[in-house]
Design an enzyme around this catalytic site. Sequence first.
Site, short mmCIF file in Angstrom:
data_model
loop_
_atom_site.label_atom_id
_atom_site.label_comp_id
_atom_site.label_asym_id
_atom_site.label_seq_id
_atom_site.Cartn_x
_atom_site.Cartn_y
_atom_site.Cartn_z
N ASN A 1 0.87 -1.17 0.00
CA ASN A 1 0.00 0.00 0.00
C ASN A 1 0.91 1.23 0.00
O ASN A 1 1.51 1.55 1.01
CB ASN A 1 -0.89 -0.03 1.25
CG ASN A 1 -1.73 1.22 1.40
OD1 ASN A 1 -1.79 2.06 0.49
ND2 ASN A 1 -2.39 1.36 2.54
N LYS B 1 0.05 4.25 -0.23
CA LYS B 1 -0.59 5.42 0.39
C LYS B 1 -0.38 6.64 -0.51
O LYS B 1 -0.40 6.50 -1.72
CB LYS B 1 -0.07 5.61 1.82
CG LYS B 1 -0.19 4.31 2.63
CD LYS B 1 0.07 4.48 4.10
CE LYS B 1 -0.11 3.14 4.81
NZ LYS B 1 0.06 3.22 6.24
N HIS C 1 -9.41 1.24 5.01
CA HIS C 1 -8.12 1.40 5.70
C HIS C 1 -8.32 2.34 6.88
O HIS C 1 -9.11 3.29 6.81
CB HIS C 1 -7.07 1.95 4.73
CG HIS C 1 -5.69 1.89 5.31
ND1 HIS C 1 -5.25 2.81 6.24
CD2 HIS C 1 -4.68 1.01 5.13
CE1 HIS C 1 -4.01 2.48 6.59
NE2 HIS C 1 -3.65 1.39 5.94
N GLU D 1 -6.65 4.69 7.95
CA GLU D 1 -6.40 6.11 7.67
C GLU D 1 -7.62 6.76 7.02
O GLU D 1 -7.90 7.93 7.26
CB GLU D 1 -5.14 6.24 6.80
CG GLU D 1 -3.89 5.98 7.64
CD GLU D 1 -2.72 5.37 6.90
OE1 GLU D 1 -2.72 5.38 5.65
OE2 GLU D 1 -1.79 4.89 7.58
N GLU E 1 -5.01 -4.88 10.61
CA GLU E 1 -3.99 -3.86 10.80
C GLU E 1 -4.26 -3.11 12.10
O GLU E 1 -5.07 -2.17 12.12
CB GLU E 1 -4.00 -2.85 9.64
CG GLU E 1 -3.71 -3.45 8.29
CD GLU E 1 -3.17 -2.41 7.32
OE1 GLU E 1 -2.10 -2.65 6.75
OE2 GLU E 1 -3.80 -1.36 7.16
N GLY F 1 3.10 2.18 10.92
CA GLY F 1 4.11 3.22 10.83
C GLY F 1 4.86 3.50 12.11
O GLY F 1 5.55 4.51 12.23
N SER G 1 3.76 -2.16 10.27
CA SER G 1 5.22 -2.24 10.51
C SER G 1 5.84 -3.56 10.06
O SER G 1 6.78 -4.05 10.70
CB SER G 1 5.54 -1.97 11.98
OG SER G 1 5.18 -0.64 12.33
P1 13P Z 1 3.34 0.37 7.60
O1 13P Z 1 3.82 -0.92 6.97
O2 13P Z 1 4.07 1.57 7.07
O3 13P Z 1 3.27 0.28 9.08
O4 13P Z 1 1.82 0.59 7.07
C1 13P Z 1 0.92 -0.47 7.19
C2 13P Z 1 -0.30 -0.11 6.46
O5 13P Z 1 -1.05 0.78 6.87
C3 13P Z 1 -0.59 -0.82 5.21
O6 13P Z 1 -1.87 -0.59 4.76
#
Ligand code: 13P
Length: 252
Positions: free
Chosen positions: A12, A14, A98, A100, A168, A174, A213
């Site tokens: 992803n 983002k 997601h 976010e 997740e 992150g 992560s």
């Molecule tokens: P990270 O791997 O940067 O922690 O992000 C995970 C994520 O949100 C994937 O959709």
Amino acid sequence: MTTRARPLIAGNWKMNGLTGSLAELDAIIAGSSAVADRADLLICPPATLVAAFAARAKGTAVMIGGQDCHPEPCGAHTGDIAAEMLKDAGASFVIVGHSERRADHHETDELVRQKTLAAWRAGLVAIVCVGETGAERDAGQTLDVVGRQIERSVPDGARTESLVVAYEPVWAIGTGVTPTTSDVEQIHAFICLKLSKKMKNSGESSKILYGGSVKPSNCNELLCISHVNGALVGGASLKSSDFLAIAAAAPK
Ligand code: 13P
């Protein structure tokens, strides 16, 4: 003995990537044959790059997906993207719900459910994301929260081939922090059980990815946990060598 589902390693990206990022995709494509016996590979770039990435990846082992879609197929929804548009651009997957988007755009479970139906209507595989916040985890609510998200975000009658669920934990995204192996195992087993009641052929389950992560240094341990059928990778998917190293660590 049950056979392990073939892992899916999904990146992803983002809100990262410009046309110059095609070089990174090229490197992933170049390395994909070396990991093709281990995992399916998917990259979800920002919407502006879906068509170019899909054209480049056509005929290779790398699949392309979107990061979100609108429930409607078309209409007066400025700035939104329909699942049909992603499909038309060459995508075969779309991430929905997601954390976010749930946080930044106040997306509800019901909206995520509608987006999942839109993905299926367009012929895309939906990757439905679930996961608790740090405060919910600390309050001992993880299974309640994740169970409710699965119940409300995943439409009834789902088919294994058109649904993927990504667990997740929000606090692991992150941050460099991951849940313990036994926590991931327990939560994935719980999701598997919940999902098996939702599926068209009840008793089956879709693939369940772990996200948060995931890095080359921790991926082998995470990918070997039972009921973990791959990873949804954020930051580490932006670097082809890290993304390929994660795929190479998937258990055969
Ligand atoms: P990270 O791997 O940067 O922690 O992000 C995970 C994520 O949100 C994937 O959709």
